[in-house]
Design a protein around this motif. Structure first.
Motif, PDB file in Angstrom:
ATOM      1  N   VAL A 275      11.335  -2.792  -3.356  1.00  0.00           N
ATOM      2  CA  VAL A 275      12.019  -3.495  -1.789  1.00  0.00           C
ATOM      3  C   VAL A 275      13.070  -2.297  -1.158  1.00  0.00           C
ATOM      4  CG1 VAL A 275      13.547  -4.813  -0.870  1.00  0.00           C
ATOM      5  CG2 VAL A 275      11.961  -5.648  -2.438  1.00  0.00           C
ATOM      6  N   THR A 276      13.564  -1.087  -1.826  1.00  0.00           N
ATOM      7  CA  THR A 276      14.458   0.008  -1.904  1.00  0.00           C
ATOM      8  C   THR A 276      13.330   0.600  -0.377  1.00  0.00           C
ATOM      9  OG1 THR A 276      15.759   0.032  -3.744  1.00  0.00           O
ATOM     10  CG2 THR A 276      15.490   1.879  -2.652  1.00  0.00           C
ATOM     11  N   ARG A 277      12.297   1.390  -0.786  1.00  0.00           N
ATOM     12  CA  ARG A 277      11.591   2.331  -0.636  1.00  0.00           C
ATOM     13  C   ARG A 277      10.774   1.225   1.134  1.00  0.00           C
ATOM     14  NH1 ARG A 277      10.225   6.679  -1.392  1.00  0.00           N
ATOM     15  NH2 ARG A 277       9.814   8.086  -3.592  1.00  0.00           N
ATOM     16  N   TYR A 278      10.564   0.212   0.900  1.00  0.00           N
ATOM     17  CA  TYR A 278      10.407  -0.589   2.010  1.00  0.00           C
ATOM     18  C   TYR A 278      11.547  -0.436   3.028  1.00  0.00           C
ATOM     19  CZ  TYR A 278       9.683  -4.321   4.798  1.00  0.00           C
ATOM     20  OH  TYR A 278       9.895  -6.055   6.887  1.00  0.00           O
ATOM     21  N   ASN A 279      13.013  -1.514   2.093  1.00  0.00           N
ATOM     22  CA  ASN A 279      13.915  -0.262   4.065  1.00  0.00           C
ATOM     23  C   ASN A 279      14.034   0.741   3.977  1.00  0.00           C
ATOM     24  OD1 ASN A 279      14.900  -4.093   4.212  1.00  0.00           O
ATOM     25  ND2 ASN A 279      16.029  -3.990   1.758  1.00  0.00           N
ATOM     26  N   SER A 280      13.921   1.774   2.882  1.00  0.00           N
ATOM     27  CA  SER A 280      14.352   2.558   3.442  1.00  0.00           C
ATOM     28  C   SER A 280      13.764   3.373   4.560  1.00  0.00           C
ATOM     29  CB  SER A 280      14.438   3.853   2.482  1.00  0.00           C
ATOM     30  OG  SER A 280      14.086   3.933   1.610  1.00  0.00           O
ATOM     31  N   ASP A 281      12.264   3.045   4.280  1.00  0.00           N
ATOM     32  CA  ASP A 281      10.971   4.311   4.458  1.00  0.00           C
ATOM     33  C   ASP A 281      10.310   3.226   5.889  1.00  0.00           C
ATOM     34  OD1 ASP A 281      11.498   5.539   2.187  1.00  0.00           O
ATOM     35  OD2 ASP A 281       9.906   5.510   1.998  1.00  0.00           O
TER      36      ASP A 281
ATOM     37  N   ARG B  11      13.599  -5.498   8.256  1.00  0.00           N
ATOM     38  CA  ARG B  11      14.871  -5.450   7.808  1.00  0.00           C
ATOM     39  C   ARG B  11      15.191  -6.588   6.314  1.00  0.00           C
ATOM     40  NH1 ARG B  11      18.110  -2.747  10.429  1.00  0.00           N
ATOM     41  NH2 ARG B  11      17.254  -0.643  10.985  1.00  0.00           N
ATOM     42  N   VAL B  12      15.206  -6.539   4.674  1.00  0.00           N
ATOM     43  CA  VAL B  12      15.120  -7.619   4.278  1.00  0.00           C
ATOM     44  C   VAL B  12      16.246  -8.244   3.031  1.00  0.00           C
ATOM     45  CG1 VAL B  12      12.910  -8.339   3.627  1.00  0.00           C
ATOM     46  CG2 VAL B  12      13.776  -6.631   2.588  1.00  0.00           C
ATOM     47  N   ASP B  13      16.947  -8.613   2.783  1.00  0.00           N
ATOM     48  CA  ASP B  13      18.249  -8.450   1.882  1.00  0.00           C
ATOM     49  C   ASP B  13      17.375  -8.055   0.324  1.00  0.00           C
ATOM     50  OD1 ASP B  13      20.926  -8.559   0.957  1.00  0.00           O
ATOM     51  OD2 ASP B  13      19.748  -9.612  -0.431  1.00  0.00           O
ATOM     52  N   LYS B  14      17.958  -7.439  -0.352  1.00  0.00           N
ATOM     53  CA  LYS B  14      17.013  -6.611  -1.197  1.00  0.00           C
ATOM     54  C   LYS B  14      17.275  -8.229  -2.515  1.00  0.00           C
ATOM     55  CE  LYS B  14      18.038  -3.776  -4.465  1.00  0.00           C
ATOM     56  NZ  LYS B  14      18.403  -1.657  -4.392  1.00  0.00           N
ATOM     57  N   ASN B  15      18.414  -8.712  -3.135  1.00  0.00           N
ATOM     58  CA  ASN B  15      18.349  -9.570  -4.331  1.00  0.00           C
ATOM     59  C   ASN B  15      17.442 -10.632  -3.890  1.00  0.00           C
ATOM     60  OD1 ASN B  15      19.648  -7.855  -5.581  1.00  0.00           O
ATOM     61  ND2 ASN B  15      21.200  -8.990  -4.829  1.00  0.00           N
TER      62      ASN B  15
ATOM     63  N   ARG C  24       0.672  -1.065   0.398  1.00  0.00           N
ATOM     64  CA  ARG C  24      -0.372  -0.011   0.173  1.00  0.00           C
ATOM     65  C   ARG C  24       0.778   1.153  -0.127  1.00  0.00           C
ATOM     66  NH1 ARG C  24      -5.462  -1.382   2.327  1.00  0.00           N
ATOM     67  NH2 ARG C  24      -5.510   1.320   3.173  1.00  0.00           N
ATOM     68  N   TYR C  25       1.655   1.138   0.874  1.00  0.00           N
ATOM     69  CA  TYR C  25       2.685   2.451   0.804  1.00  0.00           C
ATOM     70  C   TYR C  25       3.294   2.605   0.094  1.00  0.00           C
ATOM     71  CZ  TYR C  25       6.962   5.496   2.402  1.00  0.00           C
ATOM     72  OH  TYR C  25       7.613   6.441   2.542  1.00  0.00           O
ATOM     73  N   PHE C  26       3.593   1.801  -1.040  1.00  0.00           N
ATOM     74  CA  PHE C  26       4.857   1.268  -2.376  1.00  0.00           C
ATOM     75  C   PHE C  26       3.909   2.769  -3.271  1.00  0.00           C
ATOM     76  CE2 PHE C  26       6.191   0.122  -6.410  1.00  0.00           C
ATOM     77  CZ  PHE C  26       7.677   0.733  -6.046  1.00  0.00           C
ATOM     78  N   LEU C  27       2.763   1.505  -3.636  1.00  0.00           N
ATOM     79  CA  LEU C  27       1.815   2.347  -4.088  1.00  0.00           C
ATOM     80  C   LEU C  27       1.375   3.771  -4.333  1.00  0.00           C
ATOM     81  CD1 LEU C  27      -0.978  -0.729  -4.557  1.00  0.00           C
ATOM     82  CD2 LEU C  27       0.748  -0.294  -6.176  1.00  0.00           C
ATOM     83  N   LEU C  28       0.804   4.202  -2.934  1.00  0.00           N
ATOM     84  CA  LEU C  28       0.336   5.862  -2.862  1.00  0.00           C
ATOM     85  C   LEU C  28       1.749   6.546  -2.722  1.00  0.00           C
ATOM     86  CD1 LEU C  28      -2.000   4.196  -0.023  1.00  0.00           C
ATOM     87  CD2 LEU C  28      -2.129   5.992  -2.442  1.00  0.00           C
ATOM     88  N   ARG C  29       2.531   6.202  -2.304  1.00  0.00           N
ATOM     89  CA  ARG C  29       4.290   7.481  -2.464  1.00  0.00           C
ATOM     90  C   ARG C  29       4.793   7.151  -3.376  1.00  0.00           C
ATOM     91  NH1 ARG C  29       7.140   9.567  -2.461  1.00  0.00           N
ATOM     92  NH2 ARG C  29       8.535  10.819  -0.829  1.00  0.00           N
ATOM     93  N   GLU C  30       5.212   5.977  -4.252  1.00  0.00           N
ATOM     94  CA  GLU C  30       6.048   5.869  -5.816  1.00  0.00           C
ATOM     95  C   GLU C  30       5.507   7.118  -6.599  1.00  0.00           C
ATOM     96  OE1 GLU C  30       8.669   4.723  -5.176  1.00  0.00           O
ATOM     97  OE2 GLU C  30       9.765   4.487  -7.239  1.00  0.00           O
TER      98      GLU C  30
END
Ligand code: MSP
Length: 663
Positions: A340-346, A506-510, A319-325
């Motif tokens: 995933v970048t947004r997930y980890n950073s924000d 936190r997740v490993d991106k790859n 949800r966050y990604f769809l609305l923020r991006e």
């Protein structure tokens, strides 16, 4: 008597049942769910509806292909859609199916009103028709292709009932003028006005070439045109002919994608005007989520599915990604990398970290009770002021449908809190009464900021904000906090914090991307269920004389199943690593008839250069799929060795001709 709250009725489009939900559909529905939560927190009585659009030729065809009656087919598909929204925590207040009796009655009633008022007549229509979009096409692409979906058009002549759309040119233009906010965003409004100014042709609203549709009473074999049928769903969801009883119509907001804006802002208000019914207040058109700059479609193999993302990162992350991006109203590109970048950073480093850090400091220094603030320093007051100002800004952004900017404003406050903690360093203070007092001020201030951020972010992050609410020891649900009463300074010292919560690990991106893609591939190309002939080896039937035992747990298949797999000898032409994907190599492989691009998960064990020229075994008829955004057309066969599943490529001891089939 208690005064009735102001009502707010919003809708998503109703989705076609001949496909499965992807991220584009999820987007509209997430936005609707977010607005529904937001409006409730602002004190409205809100009804949000979604549903399924179940009639038309495409459904007839899909049901035939599935070998089941249409009614059974649509019932299954409607359940799939409903179940997905449930799984994603989106609880629409009404789920309309166009095969519901209430809906059928509504469509027939609307038609009757339009006809009684003199806006319906019988005629003939011949035209080029796109059976995929269910629309006659006025300006086909060269080669008689549909301008929207590029598929071949069919010439159709039929006796139809027509709707006098041409009579509504002036009334519509007047209506747009009087209601400048009716069509949003502005650019779309201008497009629609230009379209209507160009003149409106009457519209055929029944079909005789279609069987699976709502019958026009007394006029069989006429059935209603899918859009006359589908648009009426917005009315049938809130009472149909009895809409006045429920008190929700007219809709306050129809959310739609830009491809269907014309239906909603020209046809729909014209139908309602003809029936002398109230018109919706606003239609908001959003852009598309694109994959590699193209609209998603299963045939292109570029659809993004919501479920794997939710399984990996949680619903709130999606949800966050769809609305923020993307800016609401514009197109945006979807990429797993950005997600995933947004997930980890924000989320993990931003909100999640602030919440757990604050709670841990309060636990350690104040036994888990929110401290009483001591005296304030200018930097504490500044933070309070900025947070208070952010409340107004965020509400204004939400109200203007500027969701990305609302989130930006919330995250700016989170960043201030991080900076504040870093400069005030409560962890470096000692236990003297003075220092303890200072710590109290800092941690109360941070907790209060966190409380406000939690309330403001709730419509977007419903699950995790409830967890933070509990962590902060607040009673009830954060959903029940009235946004209009939200002020700095309402957090009571002495409140006992709740249990620690896992928020956004936190997740490993790859690794995360690989797992999401693997789940998506599984969902798009599910392994076929074992056929009844494939009896497990441990059952008496398979263990009888002549039955070769298969390893336990692996179903046996017949030779017919095996011959479905086309394996060929291929030769690797080029091999390279894929940036950001440690395990994958991108190969081009000559399989005799063509050169294929294939991704193989062997990068940790094979050097690209050593593979060039090598002969390999290729599964040539595997459906194409994308791995880390790279198309893969086939699979290289390898043994999986040891507990880690080290790949060892299958090969030949003798020289074999490229393209030979393995049998
Ligand atoms: N059944 C009609 C709507 C009838 S409403 C009275 C229909 N259905 S649909 O399933 O094809 O599309 C529904 C919505 O999903 C549309 O608003 C469409 O714009 C949206 N999306 C489909 N793909 C999309 C993206 N890739 N990105 C964003 N939204 C897109 O049309």
């Amino acid at each position: 008597m208690a005064e009735r709250k102001e009502k707010f009725y919003l809708t998503t489009p109703i989705y076609y049942t001949n496909g499965l939900p992807h991220i584009g559909h999820t987007y509209t529905t997430v936005v609707a769910d977010m607005i529904r939560r937001y409006k409730r927190m602002r004190g409205y009585e809100v009804v949000m509806t979604t549903g399924t659009d179940e009639h038309g030729v495409n459904v007839e065809r899909a049901a035939k292909k599935a070998g089941i009656p249409e009614s059974e087919y649509v019932a299954k598909m409607a359940e799939t859609w409903r179940a997905l929204w449930d799984e994603l925590g989106i609880a629409a207040d009404e789920f309309v199916r166009t095969t519901d009796l209430q809906h059928v009655r509504t469509v027939q009633w609307l038609f009757k009103l339009c006809r009684e008022n003199g806006y319906v007549y019988k005629g003939h229509y011949t035209g080029l028709y796109c059976i995929f979009d269910n629309a006659f096409v006025n300006e086909p692409k060269p080669g008689n292709l549909c301008p929207d979906c590029d598929r071949p058009l069919e010439t159709v002549t039929e006796e139809n009932y027509f709707f006098k759309l041409s009579a509504f040119q002036k009334p519509l233009l007047d209506f747009y003028k009087k209601n400048p906010d009716f069509i949003q965003p502005e650019a779309r409004r201008n497009e629609i006005i230009a379209f209507v100014e160009g003149g409106l042709r009457d519209l055929s609203i029944t079909r005789t070439t279609v069987r699976w549709g709502i019958p026009v009473p007394g006029e069989e074999p006429h059935v209603f045109y899918v859009w006359f049928d589908a648009l009426s769903a917005y009315l049938s969801a809130v009472g149909g002919p009895d809409f006045a009883k429920r008190g929700m119509w007219p809709a306050d907001l129809h959310l739609v994608g830009k491809d269907i804006i014309r239906f909603h802002t020209v046809y729909w208000p014209a139908f309602l005007m003809a029936a002398m019914l109230p018109l919706p207040k606003q239609v908001w058109s959003h852009g598309w989520f694109l994959m590699d700059a193209a609209k998603m479609s299963k045939s292109k193999g570029n659809v993004v599915l919501p479920r794997p993302i939710v399984n990996m990162l949680g619903m709130d992350a999606l949800r966050y990604f769809l609305l923020r991006e993307v800016v609401f109203g514009q197109d945006g590109n979807f990429s797993y990398d950005a997600l995933v970048t947004r997930y980890n950073s924000d989320l993990a480093n931003g909100l999640g970290n602030l919440a757990s850090r604050t709670a841990a400091l309060i636990e350690k220094n104040f036994g888990g009770k929110i401290p009483k603030p001591g005296t304030y320093k200018p930097q504490d007051d500044a933070l309070a002021k900025e947070t208070q100002a952010a409340i107004g800004e965020v509400l204004e952004r939400y109200e203007k449908m500027e969701f990305a900017r609302a989130l930006e404003a919330i995250w700016a406050v989170i960043a201030l809190a991080d900076k504040y903690l870093t400069s005030e360093q409560p962890w470096a203070l000692g236990n003297s009464p003075e220092e303890q007092g200072r710590k109290g001020t800092i941690l109360w201030t941070t907790s209060e900021l966190l409380r406000i951020v939690t309330v403001l972010a709730h419509p977007v992050l419903p699950q995790s904000t409830e967890k933070i609410w509990t962590l902060l020891g607040q009673s009830g649900s954060v959903a029940a906090v009235p946004l209009d009463g939200l002020r700095w300074g309402q957090l009571s010292p002495g409140t006992q914090l709740g249990k620690a919560q896992t928020l956004f690990p936190r997740v490993d991106k790859n690794e995360a991307i690989e797992r999401i893609e693997a789940m998506a591939n599984e969902e798009l190309n599910p392994a076929p269920a074992p056929t009844p002939a494939a009896t497990p080896a441990h059952t008496p039937a398979a263990a009888g004389p002549g039955a070769a035992a298969a390893p336990a747990g692996i179903a046996q298949i017949g030779i017919d199943d095996f011959t479905k797999v086309e394996m060929r000898v291929g030769q690797v032409k080029t091999a390279e690593r894929i940036v950001g994907a440690d395990k994958l190599l991108k190969l081009t492989v000559d399989i005799g008839t063509e050169i294929r691009q294939i991704c193989a998960g062997i990068a940790q064990f094979y050097e690209p250069d050593a593979l060039v020229g090598r002969k390999v075994v290729v599964v040539a008829n595997l459906a194409p799929r994308k791995l880390r955004g790279v198309e893969s057309n086939g699979m290289i066969v390898a043994a999986s060795v040891g507990p880690e599943g080290r790949p060892v490529l299958a090969g030949f001891l003798e020289d074999v001709e490229i393209g030979s089939r393995l049998k």
